[in-house]
Design a protein around this motif. Sequence first.
Motif, PDB file in Angstrom:
ATOM      1  N   GLN A  73      -4.685   7.704  -1.372  1.00 50.77           N
ATOM      2  CA  GLN A  73      -4.683   6.771  -2.508  1.00 50.77           C
ATOM      3  C   GLN A  73      -3.872   7.367  -3.670  1.00 50.77           C
ATOM      4  N   ASP A  74      -3.998   8.655  -3.888  1.00 43.89           N
ATOM      5  CA  ASP A  74      -3.180   9.321  -4.908  1.00 43.89           C
ATOM      6  C   ASP A  74      -1.702   9.112  -4.636  1.00 43.89           C
ATOM      7  N   GLY A  77      -0.525   5.889  -5.687  1.00 41.90           N
ATOM      8  CA  GLY A  77      -0.389   5.916  -7.148  1.00 41.90           C
ATOM      9  C   GLY A  77       0.893   6.624  -7.574  1.00 41.90           C
ATOM     10  N   HIS A  78       1.187   7.748  -6.918  1.00 39.15           N
ATOM     11  CA  HIS A  78       2.401   8.494  -7.273  1.00 39.15           C
ATOM     12  C   HIS A  78       3.644   7.660  -6.993  1.00 39.15           C
ATOM     13  N   LEU A  80       3.793   4.476  -7.198  1.00 45.11           N
ATOM     14  CA  LEU A  80       3.875   3.464  -8.253  1.00 45.11           C
ATOM     15  C   LEU A  80       4.403   4.048  -9.557  1.00 45.11           C
ATOM     16  N   TYR A  81       3.934   5.242  -9.945  1.00 44.75           N
ATOM     17  CA  TYR A  81       4.468   5.845 -11.183  1.00 44.75           C
ATOM     18  C   TYR A  81       5.985   5.974 -11.086  1.00 44.75           C
ATOM     19  N   ARG A 153       2.024  13.631 -14.761  1.00 45.19           N
ATOM     20  CA  ARG A 153       0.856  12.957 -14.207  1.00 45.19           C
ATOM     21  C   ARG A 153       0.651  13.353 -12.738  1.00 45.19           C
TER      22      ARG A 153
ATOM     23  N   SER B  51       3.417   1.532 -16.536  1.00 45.03           N
ATOM     24  CA  SER B  51       3.520   0.101 -16.283  1.00 45.03           C
ATOM     25  C   SER B  51       3.260  -0.197 -14.822  1.00 45.03           C
ATOM     26  N   ASP B  66      -7.127   1.113 -10.843  1.00 43.94           N
ATOM     27  CA  ASP B  66      -6.880   1.892  -9.625  1.00 43.94           C
ATOM     28  C   ASP B  66      -5.769   2.923  -9.802  1.00 43.94           C
ATOM     29  N   VAL B  67      -4.747   2.550 -10.574  1.00 46.86           N
ATOM     30  CA  VAL B  67      -3.586   3.434 -10.662  1.00 46.86           C
ATOM     31  C   VAL B  67      -3.762   4.499 -11.746  1.00 46.86           C
ATOM     32  N   TYR B  68      -4.380   4.122 -12.863  1.00 45.52           N
ATOM     33  CA  TYR B  68      -4.368   5.037 -14.011  1.00 45.52           C
ATOM     34  C   TYR B  68      -5.725   5.640 -14.388  1.00 45.52           C
ATOM     35  N   ARG B  70      -8.144   6.922 -11.900  1.00 50.70           N
ATOM     36  CA  ARG B  70      -8.842   7.430 -10.717  1.00 50.70           C
ATOM     37  C   ARG B  70      -9.666   8.676 -11.001  1.00 50.70           C
ATOM     38  N   ARG B  71      -9.355   9.348 -12.108  1.00 51.96           N
ATOM     39  CA  ARG B  71     -10.108  10.563 -12.442  1.00 51.96           C
ATOM     40  C   ARG B  71     -10.764  10.425 -13.815  1.00 51.96           C
TER      41      ARG B  71
END
Lengths: 313, 120
Positions: A73-74, A77-78, A80-81, A153, B51, B66-68, B70-71
Amino acid sequence: MENLTFETHFQDKIDQEIKIEPRDWMPEAYRKTNIRQISQHAHSEIVGMLPEGNWISRAPSLKRKAILLAKVQDEAGHGLYLYAAAETLGLSREQMIEDLHSGRAKYSSIFNYPTLTWADMGAIGWLVDGAAIMNQVMLTRTSYGPYARAMVRICKEESFHQRQGFEILLVLSKGSEAQKAMCQDAINRWWWPALMMFGPRDTESTNSDMSMKWKIKRKSNDELRQQFVDMIAQQVTLLGMTLPDTELRWNEQRGHYDFGQINWEEFWQVVKGNGPCNKERLAARKKAWDEGRWVREAATAYAAKQKQKQKAA
Amino acid sequence: MQLIRKFYYGDIPEETGGAAKPASTSSSSDWPLWEVFIRSKQGLEHKHVGSLHAADANMAIENARDVYTRRSEGISIWVVESKHIKTSNPEASAELYEPAQDKIYRHPTFYDLPDEIKHM
């Protein structure tokens, strides 16, 4: 002439360590290099989910399964960033995805190798993420602002990836003979591809190297690779395992480990699409994209309908 | 301008990589882009974190979670469609910000006061 002035001003900013932001003037080649590099980096995160996704349903325990899920999942996310950072340079998300699917855009070759055993999850975390982190730590200081911020990030989140990988191998290295053999086998298979991750050897033509001048990169491929070898050669002893390189030895004079020849023929073959899993990876991405089409369309239709309703009310 | 000849990690050359022709640009069916702002804890302001694409505001908030976060990075999320954000022109920064530079009397250190004075 005008361009020259802009260019001088741009280079001045770089030299003074002032970050370049999306709306600032930048040379076209700087934009292009960043687009290529950031989008490839994003694609690598997304495709990188596949080899590990392979083991989510087969993780040896609920704990390992939860950890692997969180890691994958990380990586989403990476991706997407990084896609968002690349979009600030004027390339649409859809275009990037099209470029990946058509084979025009590349991703890290390492993800074209198969994950055959559970120990591969350990080797990927330790070696593959370890190699990626070397590069990513350097990139937190890259000159393009949005890329640097994405990297900060990512680096914060990435260190658990490497640690959990090493821990998987550590547990196996203390297990049964079969588990030890599985651990050593995974290291043997991932070591050389991990070294290839740093890219081709440095050539002599370093003065033509714009990536360095523009501070997109701050270390050469060979510098990073050497740093990685030095680090891993130490760590592998804690596992009681070995690296598959008979030429690996400490060089007192250089203060670094010497290591053997990388098979560059293999590297270029995998880059060109002839690695063990290139076709499978792209096919999986395309399938996910095509089968998700109705979801994307339905969400768009629903959003439009809700807007309509709000207007009417 | 010399082209880049040396390729680094994550930067694989297209021409030697067996790349296909550039994909033709199609009409975009991308979901709109949203900017995400997160309040990390009560008492602090919302801060821009990045974004993402989403079909509508609700989906943008769900995706942002979910994206920003998670922690546990946040306790409150703002989203705004990127097209609604107006930015100042970086080329106009001289006109916009230079006038402040010669008004050093706006800073407390401009005033030379005796050291004996307390609580000021």
